[in-house]
Enzyme design. Structure first.
Site, PDB file in Angstrom:
ATOM      1  CE  LYS A   1      -2.931   4.338   5.327  1.00 56.33           C
ATOM      2  NZ  LYS A   1      -2.269   3.004   5.411  1.00 56.33           N
TER       3      LYS A   1
ATOM      4  CE1 TYR B   1      -0.383   3.324  10.453  1.00 54.75           C
ATOM      5  CE2 TYR B   1       0.568   5.285   9.464  1.00 54.75           C
ATOM      6  CZ  TYR B   1      -0.408   4.308   9.496  1.00 54.75           C
ATOM      7  OH  TYR B   1      -1.422   4.322   8.556  1.00 54.75           O
TER       8      TYR B   1
ATOM      9  CG  ASN C   1      -3.033   0.439   2.760  1.00 53.75           C
ATOM     10  OD1 ASN C   1      -2.858   1.605   3.114  1.00 53.75           O
ATOM     11  ND2 ASN C   1      -2.987  -0.578   3.605  1.00 53.75           N
TER      12      ASN C   1
ATOM     13  CG  HIS D   1      -5.453   4.642   9.751  1.00 53.30           C
ATOM     14  ND1 HIS D   1      -4.746   3.605  10.310  1.00 53.30           N
ATOM     15  CD2 HIS D   1      -6.200   5.195  10.758  1.00 53.30           C
ATOM     16  CE1 HIS D   1      -5.038   3.545  11.615  1.00 53.30           C
ATOM     17  NE2 HIS D   1      -5.911   4.491  11.908  1.00 53.30           N
TER      18      HIS D   1
ATOM     19  CD  GLU E   1      -5.778   5.265  15.381  1.00 50.89           C
ATOM     20  OE1 GLU E   1      -5.036   4.265  15.402  1.00 50.89           O
ATOM     21  OE2 GLU E   1      -6.771   5.350  14.619  1.00 50.89           O
TER      22      GLU E   1
HETATM   23  P1  ADP Z   1      -4.223  -1.703   8.593  1.00 46.45           P
HETATM   24  O1  ADP Z   1      -3.943  -0.337   7.989  1.00 46.45           O
HETATM   25  O2  ADP Z   1      -5.097  -2.526   7.685  1.00 46.45           O
HETATM   26  O3  ADP Z   1      -4.741  -1.636  10.006  1.00 46.45           O
HETATM   27  P2  ADP Z   1      -1.651  -2.535   9.720  1.00 46.45           P
HETATM   28  O4  ADP Z   1      -2.086  -1.849  10.975  1.00 46.45           O
HETATM   29  O5  ADP Z   1      -1.191  -3.954   9.809  1.00 46.45           O
HETATM   30  O6  ADP Z   1      -2.822  -2.486   8.611  1.00 46.45           O
HETATM   31  O7  ADP Z   1      -0.473  -1.712   9.035  1.00 46.45           O
HETATM   32  C1  ADP Z   1      -0.497  -0.305   9.048  1.00 46.45           C
HETATM   33  C2  ADP Z   1      -0.066   0.190   7.679  1.00 46.45           C
HETATM   34  O8  ADP Z   1       1.281  -0.172   7.435  1.00 46.45           O
HETATM   35  C3  ADP Z   1      -0.840  -0.410   6.493  1.00 46.45           C
HETATM   36  O9  ADP Z   1      -2.095   0.197   6.243  1.00 46.45           O
HETATM   37  C4  ADP Z   1       0.144  -0.171   5.350  1.00 46.45           C
HETATM   38  O10 ADP Z   1       0.099   1.190   4.896  1.00 46.45           O
HETATM   39  C5  ADP Z   1       1.474  -0.427   6.051  1.00 46.45           C
HETATM   40  N1  ADP Z   1       1.895  -1.830   5.885  1.00 46.45           N
HETATM   41  C6  ADP Z   1       1.357  -2.917   6.495  1.00 46.45           C
HETATM   42  N2  ADP Z   1       1.965  -4.047   6.110  1.00 46.45           N
HETATM   43  C7  ADP Z   1       2.937  -3.672   5.216  1.00 46.45           C
HETATM   44  C8  ADP Z   1       3.917  -4.358   4.449  1.00 46.45           C
HETATM   45  N3  ADP Z   1       4.038  -5.697   4.523  1.00 46.45           N
HETATM   46  N4  ADP Z   1       4.730  -3.639   3.654  1.00 46.45           N
HETATM   47  C9  ADP Z   1       4.633  -2.296   3.569  1.00 46.45           C
HETATM   48  N5  ADP Z   1       3.720  -1.565   4.269  1.00 46.45           N
HETATM   49  C10 ADP Z   1       2.875  -2.233   5.081  1.00 46.45           C
HETATM   50 MG    MG Z   2      -3.800  -0.994  11.737  1.00 49.65          MG
END
Ligand code: ADP
Ligand code: MG
Length: 139
Positions: A10, A50, A113, A116, A127
């Site tokens: 990212k 997303y 974070n 992905h 994807e």
């Molecule tokens: P993952 O990436 O671990 O599969 P999710 O699919 O739940 O997590 O969420 C997709 C992405 O959305 C996350 O990797 C993060 O970048 C963002 N995200 C998730 N939860 C939050 C939050 N509470 N606040 C801001 N961004 C978030």
């Molecule tokens: Mg996810």
């Protein structure tokens, strides 16, 4: 069982020149990077990618973030690659991520974070097809 998963390095990570460091963690885990390309995601691409999170309060922030700088899209291959990469990435929120995981090592916060990874083999196929054609993937 050998399978493939989809990965994104990212913008928070490309900004800090962490592509190589993250790839080193991926490769040390045994996963193979069988396709890789650095791109700038369009808003339309990020919104489609997303789309499942469209109703979540952080959707707008997430699309802004994913289009804020370059990303590196990748296909990873290995034994149980989908679950294996989720383990290597660590929990979504780096505060909850295990030691040695990419997110524990590098993530700034729950949004920024660093990586992905697909959450199922079905989503991995969808994807991968959004960003790569079969010819791009050299296993
Ligand atoms: P993952 O990436 O671990 O599969 P999710 O699919 O739940 O997590 O969420 C997709 C992405 O959305 C996350 O990797 C993060 O970048 C963002 N995200 C998730 N939860 C939050 C939050 N509470 N606040 C801001 N961004 C978030
Ligand atoms: Mg996810």
């Amino acid at each position: 069982m050998t399978e493939r998963t989809f990965s994104i390095i990212k913008p928070d990570a490309t900004e800090r020149n962490l592509t190589g460091a993250i790839n080193a963690v991926i490769e040390a885990s045994g996963l193979r990077i069988v396709a890789q390309r650095r791109i700038r995601m369009s808003r339309a691409q990020a919104e489609q990618f997303y789309g499942v999170h469209k109703e979540r309060p952080f959707f707008g922030e997430l699309v802004d973030f994913m289009t804020s700088g370059p990303v590196v899209v990748q296909v990873l291959e290995g034994d149980n690659a989908v679950a294996a990469y989720r383990d290597v990435m660590g929990a979504t929120n780096p505060d909850n991520a295990a030691d040695g995981t990419i997110r524990k090592l590098f993530a700034r916060n729950v949004g920024e974070n660093s990586v992905h990874g697909s959450d199922s083999a079905e989503n991995a196929a969808i994807e991968i097809a959004q960003f790569f054609s079969a010819d791009d993937i050299v296993g």
